[in-house]
Scaffold this motif. Structure first.
Motif, PDB file in Angstrom:
ATOM      1  N   LEU A 141       0.831  -1.194   0.000  1.00  0.00           N
ATOM      2  CA  LEU A 141       0.000   0.000   0.000  1.00  0.00           C
ATOM      3  C   LEU A 141       0.870   1.249   0.000  1.00  0.00           C
ATOM      4  O   LEU A 141       1.955   1.262   0.585  1.00  0.00           O
ATOM      5  CB  LEU A 141      -0.922   0.029   1.223  1.00  0.00           C
ATOM      6  CG  LEU A 141      -2.157  -0.884   1.206  1.00  0.00           C
ATOM      7  CD1 LEU A 141      -2.867  -0.800   2.544  1.00  0.00           C
ATOM      8  CD2 LEU A 141      -3.105  -0.520   0.080  1.00  0.00           C
ATOM      9  N   TYR A 196       1.051   4.078   1.817  1.00  0.00           N
ATOM     10  CA  TYR A 196       0.482   4.563   3.078  1.00  0.00           C
ATOM     11  C   TYR A 196       0.376   6.084   3.156  1.00  0.00           C
ATOM     12  O   TYR A 196      -0.609   6.596   3.711  1.00  0.00           O
ATOM     13  CB  TYR A 196       1.288   4.008   4.251  1.00  0.00           C
ATOM     14  CG  TYR A 196       1.129   2.517   4.408  1.00  0.00           C
ATOM     15  CD1 TYR A 196      -0.056   1.968   4.913  1.00  0.00           C
ATOM     16  CD2 TYR A 196       2.135   1.640   4.015  1.00  0.00           C
ATOM     17  CE1 TYR A 196      -0.223   0.599   5.038  1.00  0.00           C
ATOM     18  CE2 TYR A 196       1.972   0.261   4.133  1.00  0.00           C
ATOM     19  CZ  TYR A 196       0.796  -0.244   4.644  1.00  0.00           C
ATOM     20  OH  TYR A 196       0.632  -1.608   4.759  1.00  0.00           O
ATOM     21  N   LEU A 234      -2.743   6.871   1.219  1.00  0.00           N
ATOM     22  CA  LEU A 234      -3.911   6.363   1.937  1.00  0.00           C
ATOM     23  C   LEU A 234      -4.249   7.270   3.114  1.00  0.00           C
ATOM     24  O   LEU A 234      -5.427   7.569   3.367  1.00  0.00           O
ATOM     25  CB  LEU A 234      -3.645   4.946   2.437  1.00  0.00           C
ATOM     26  CG  LEU A 234      -4.793   4.256   3.185  1.00  0.00           C
ATOM     27  CD1 LEU A 234      -6.002   4.104   2.287  1.00  0.00           C
ATOM     28  CD2 LEU A 234      -4.334   2.893   3.707  1.00  0.00           C
ATOM     29  N   THR A 238      -8.659  -1.689  -4.326  1.00  0.00           N
ATOM     30  CA  THR A 238      -7.237  -1.667  -3.953  1.00  0.00           C
ATOM     31  C   THR A 238      -6.620  -3.055  -4.111  1.00  0.00           C
ATOM     32  O   THR A 238      -5.483  -3.190  -4.597  1.00  0.00           O
ATOM     33  CB  THR A 238      -7.079  -1.183  -2.495  1.00  0.00           C
ATOM     34  OG1 THR A 238      -7.543   0.164  -2.387  1.00  0.00           O
ATOM     35  CG2 THR A 238      -5.610  -1.243  -2.067  1.00  0.00           C
ATOM     36  N   GLY A 257      -9.070   3.803  -5.033  1.00  0.00           N
ATOM     37  CA  GLY A 257      -8.846   2.366  -4.928  1.00  0.00           C
ATOM     38  C   GLY A 257      -8.094   1.830  -6.131  1.00  0.00           C
ATOM     39  O   GLY A 257      -7.160   1.023  -5.982  1.00  0.00           O
ATOM     40  N   LEU A 275      -4.430   2.932  -5.951  1.00  0.00           N
ATOM     41  CA  LEU A 275      -3.681   2.090  -5.012  1.00  0.00           C
ATOM     42  C   LEU A 275      -3.452   0.700  -5.591  1.00  0.00           C
ATOM     43  O   LEU A 275      -2.425   0.055  -5.307  1.00  0.00           O
ATOM     44  CB  LEU A 275      -4.442   1.991  -3.693  1.00  0.00           C
ATOM     45  CG  LEU A 275      -4.475   3.278  -2.855  1.00  0.00           C
ATOM     46  CD1 LEU A 275      -5.431   3.125  -1.682  1.00  0.00           C
ATOM     47  CD2 LEU A 275      -3.085   3.649  -2.366  1.00  0.00           C
TER      48      LEU A 275
END
Length: 372
Positions: free
Chosen positions: A17, A19, A22, A73, A361, A364
């Motif tokens: 991910l 981060y 996010l 994601t 999404g 990612l």
């Protein structure tokens, strides 16, 4: 066995991910919910006897959007790189945009919503995702042919039905779609000067249309020029009062006066003016910087994507966020003529938040396939 272990040791590791991105998305969504409650509680109490009416509806949309975002994601975006899916997205977009013209639900004089089982959504918002997927497929499959201007023009012509259908009811969203299409083609095609010429011609044509056409859009230009004297310039003037009264650090969260009925769309398109009033210039600049950080993260993902298809998807969504933020803030500050377009992640609107969270999404998902 030793050889395989050594080779695995020095293989590029995959990060699951992004981060930082996010965190930015989660913060923007949370901040949006706080500001929606702050801007809508007074009007919601008057109309529904409940200060949480619009907040609850937005929380529901955010919950559904979070499910979509999480699913996409962990979804392999490369599955979308198929002819049947790309053309299906194109066909579905056109179909929805035609359907809304005949059976669309009207709100405040605009027919932009389709109502199904008590739920409403805007096909023009959904078209943003579908058009990016379709265009990313077309450009990635024909990148070697985009060396000629004729090939670029053919791709532009393919996108005109969707842009035209959106422009019929919502010019501002059509401008966002046009920017997305233009930049995605610009990234692939080496015909830089020719494409810039087309873009400038389009801007000139739009200015002439807004200046000389006899329509409500011409009226909006008149409002923009003289909001203080125009009969319909009240919302623009109240937004400017809100921005000016906020000062450097604002009046404090929840302390806005302009949201008390002075700005009709305080929790929708004009929410940035209340942010300026309650959090001041400092809060407004911090929000803009967050959007810039999000766009920067998306640009990094696009530049490092393993394939052109993924890179184009991220670029399309990046332009969507960037252009929409620019137009919304420019309208609120009366830099450009007034038009209805939400501030991504912040403004009230179920379809809008669902679309941007679904887009994040997919971004990612592209990141997850990058070998770091």
């Amino acid at each position: 066995m030793k050889k395989s272990r050594v080779s695995e040791k020095y293989m590029p590791k995959r990060r699951y991910l992004d981060y930082p991105m996010l965190f930015i998305v989660m913060f923007l969504v949370g901040f949006g919910l706080v500001m929606i409650f702050s801007t809508s509680s007074y009007k919601s109490t008057l109309n529904f006897g409940n200060p949480y009416h619009w907040l609850i509806r937005q929380c529901f949309a955010v919950g559904v959007g979070a499910v979509f975002m999480a699913a996409l994601t962990w979804f392999d975006y490369r599955i979308l790189n198929a002819k049947i899916i790309a053309y299906g997205c194109y066909g579905l977009s056109v179909a929805l945009l035609i359907i809304v013209l005949f059976i669309g639900a009207a709100k405040k004089g605009a027919v932009r919503w389709i109502s199904i089982g008590g739920f409403q959504f805007q096909p023009s918002e959904v078209a943003k995702i579908f058009l990016v997927i379709y265009l990313a497929y077309i450009l990635s499959q024909n990148a070697h042919r985009m060396r000629t201007m004729a090939a670029a023009v053919k791709v532009i012509i393919r996108c005109l039905p969707i842009i035209g259908l959106v422009a019929y009811q919502n010019l501002s969203t059509a401008i966002v779609l046009t920017a997305m299409v233009g930049v995605m083609i610009f990234v692939v095609s080496p015909k830089t000067k020719e494409l810039l010429g087309i873009a400038l011609s389009g801007v000139a044509g739009l200015v002439l249309y807004l200046t000389f056409s006899n329509s409500y859009r011409n009226e909006r230009v008149a409002i923009w020029k003289n909001p203080e004297t125009h009969p319909k310039g009240l919302q623009t003037m109240q937004a400017l009062y809100a921005i000016g009264s906020g000062g450097l650090f604002g009046k404090g969260l929840g302390q806005s006066m302009q949201k008390m009925g002075f700005i009709p769309e305080s929790h929708n398109d004009m929410i940035f003016s209340i942010i300026c009033e309650e959090l001041g210039l400092f809060g407004a600049v911090c929000l803009i910087l967050l959007f810039m950080l999000l766009i920067w993260r998306m640009l990094l993902i696009a530049m490092n994507s393993d394939d052109l298809f993924g890179s184009l998807i991220v670029i399309g969504f990046m332009i969507h966020i960037g252009v929409q933020v620019f137009i919304n803030i420019a309208v609120v500050t009366n830099t450009i003529p007034p038009t209805g377009i939400p501030l991504p992640f912040i403004s009230y609107g179920g379809t809008s938040i669902l679309v941007v969270m679904a887009e994040m999404g997919l971004v990612l998902s592209v990141f997850r396939k990058i070998r770091m």
